[in-house]
Every structure is written in C-alpha cells, then in structure tokens.
Design an enzyme around this catalytic site. Sequence first.
Site, PDB file in Angstrom:
ATOM      1  N   PHE A  43       9.281 -14.179 -25.415  1.00  0.00           N
ATOM      2  CA  PHE A  43      10.121 -13.948 -26.592  1.00  0.00           C
ATOM      3  C   PHE A  43      11.417 -14.725 -26.439  1.00  0.00           C
ATOM      4  O   PHE A  43      12.317 -14.312 -25.710  1.00  0.00           O
ATOM      5  CB  PHE A  43      10.390 -12.445 -26.724  1.00  0.00           C
ATOM      6  CG  PHE A  43      11.091 -12.062 -27.991  1.00  0.00           C
ATOM      7  CD1 PHE A  43      10.360 -11.769 -29.129  1.00  0.00           C
ATOM      8  CD2 PHE A  43      12.475 -11.973 -28.045  1.00  0.00           C
ATOM      9  CE1 PHE A  43      10.992 -11.399 -30.311  1.00  0.00           C
ATOM     10  CE2 PHE A  43      13.119 -11.606 -29.210  1.00  0.00           C
ATOM     11  CZ  PHE A  43      12.381 -11.316 -30.348  1.00  0.00           C
ATOM     12  N   THR A  70      21.194  -9.713 -46.897  1.00  0.00           N
ATOM     13  CA  THR A  70      20.069  -8.913 -47.388  1.00  0.00           C
ATOM     14  C   THR A  70      19.287  -8.343 -46.209  1.00  0.00           C
ATOM     15  O   THR A  70      19.467  -8.775 -45.064  1.00  0.00           O
ATOM     16  CB  THR A  70      19.121  -9.771 -48.248  1.00  0.00           C
ATOM     17  OG1 THR A  70      18.462 -10.721 -47.391  1.00  0.00           O
ATOM     18  CG2 THR A  70      19.874 -10.502 -49.359  1.00  0.00           C
ATOM     19  N   HIS A  88      16.425  -9.004 -45.337  1.00  0.00           N
ATOM     20  CA  HIS A  88      15.457 -10.000 -44.858  1.00  0.00           C
ATOM     21  C   HIS A  88      15.530 -10.141 -43.332  1.00  0.00           C
ATOM     22  O   HIS A  88      14.504 -10.248 -42.660  1.00  0.00           O
ATOM     23  CB  HIS A  88      15.725 -11.339 -45.553  1.00  0.00           C
ATOM     24  CG  HIS A  88      14.803 -12.429 -45.158  1.00  0.00           C
ATOM     25  ND1 HIS A  88      13.505 -12.510 -45.617  1.00  0.00           N
ATOM     26  CD2 HIS A  88      14.974 -13.496 -44.345  1.00  0.00           C
ATOM     27  CE1 HIS A  88      12.919 -13.579 -45.108  1.00  0.00           C
ATOM     28  NE2 HIS A  88      13.796 -14.189 -44.329  1.00  0.00           N
ATOM     29  N   GLU A 109       6.437 -16.972 -38.725  1.00  0.00           N
ATOM     30  CA  GLU A 109       5.171 -17.654 -38.449  1.00  0.00           C
ATOM     31  C   GLU A 109       4.851 -17.796 -36.965  1.00  0.00           C
ATOM     32  O   GLU A 109       3.749 -18.215 -36.593  1.00  0.00           O
ATOM     33  CB  GLU A 109       5.179 -19.046 -39.103  1.00  0.00           C
ATOM     34  CG  GLU A 109       5.147 -19.027 -40.609  1.00  0.00           C
ATOM     35  CD  GLU A 109       6.478 -18.668 -41.269  1.00  0.00           C
ATOM     36  OE1 GLU A 109       6.449 -18.108 -42.386  1.00  0.00           O
ATOM     37  OE2 GLU A 109       7.552 -18.931 -40.670  1.00  0.00           O
ATOM     38  N   VAL A 165      17.189 -16.155 -35.786  1.00  0.00           N
ATOM     39  CA  VAL A 165      17.372 -15.443 -37.043  1.00  0.00           C
ATOM     40  C   VAL A 165      18.818 -14.960 -37.065  1.00  0.00           C
ATOM     41  O   VAL A 165      19.239 -14.207 -36.179  1.00  0.00           O
ATOM     42  CB  VAL A 165      16.402 -14.250 -37.168  1.00  0.00           C
ATOM     43  CG1 VAL A 165      16.513 -13.617 -38.546  1.00  0.00           C
ATOM     44  CG2 VAL A 165      14.962 -14.680 -36.891  1.00  0.00           C
TER      45      VAL A 165
END
Length: 167
Positions: A122, A95, A97, A62, A90
């Site tokens: 960033f 997975t 993802h 988001e 993150v």
Amino acid sequence: MSIYNQALLDDTGILHLEGASVVMVYTEWNDFIVNELVNGCERVLQQYGVSHRKLRVPGSFELPFACKQIWEQTKGTGAQPSAIVAFGCVIRGETPHFDYVCNAVTDGIRQLNIELPVPVIFGILTVNTQEQATDRLGGAHGHKGEEGALTALKMISFQRTLLKSMQ
C-alpha cells in the site's frame, strides 16, 4: 525523521532476493507527487539489484483492479512479480469523494493481500493537503516511495524465508 521511519528504513532482514521482481502500479492523478514516489521506489530497487516494471492507471480507485490483472495476466508465465507496489495520492477536497476513494482502494489492496500469493504494498498517500504529500517525499515524514520498496523487499524476504523453513 521519526523513530518509526528509521526502523522501516533499516534493511535488516532483506535476504534471498535472487530472481526477485517487483511491479509498480501507479496513477496518473496527482502525477507530480506519484512520479516521485515511483522514482524513490525505483532507486531502492536498483540499489538491491531487483528487476522491476512500471505500469500506469488513471487513478487510485483503479489500483486494486490493475494489481489483480497483473497477477492474473502473468500467472503461469514465469513472469509473475514477487511483489506489487501500488502508488497513488488522494488529496482531500470539498466533497466526500476523498472518503469513497480512500476506503475503496484500502479495502481493495487489503483484499488482494488475502487473495494473491504475493504481497501487494500500500503506497497510496491519503492526505489533506498537497504540502502533506510533499512532506512524504523525503521531508519530515520520510520518503514513502523508498519505504514502499523496502517494504516489498522485506515481504519478499519474509515469504522466501518462510518457504525455506517449511521445507
């Protein structure tokens, strides 16, 4: 600390910060890491007397939307930020993802840097383990929150210096 980190932490070139402001957009996800990124950024901004605000979103995916909305909602109000810093973390799981989120947020922040008239920094950690993340909160790899703030200040200075040189 690596040579790279020492160079980034050098504040040479941070000029023309009068009236500068920074908005930090950060995630709820992995908040035990992200909150320390925000704290480090806040320490540096306070050291330089730069005003700042903090806004939180659910996750890293988001962040590009939130950064764009911050600019759109403040455009023409006199409250536009001089820079936006996006913080998230993150951590690779089992997975794909991880790959999707990392690619999406990286592409989104890159696109914002092309579209918006202010830098979007960033500050998203993309790591394999929680230990790698904590190593980036003042450990062997420096403090990525502090580095995010310094990057924002250097880019504000760059933009203002460029503008003055074109007049």
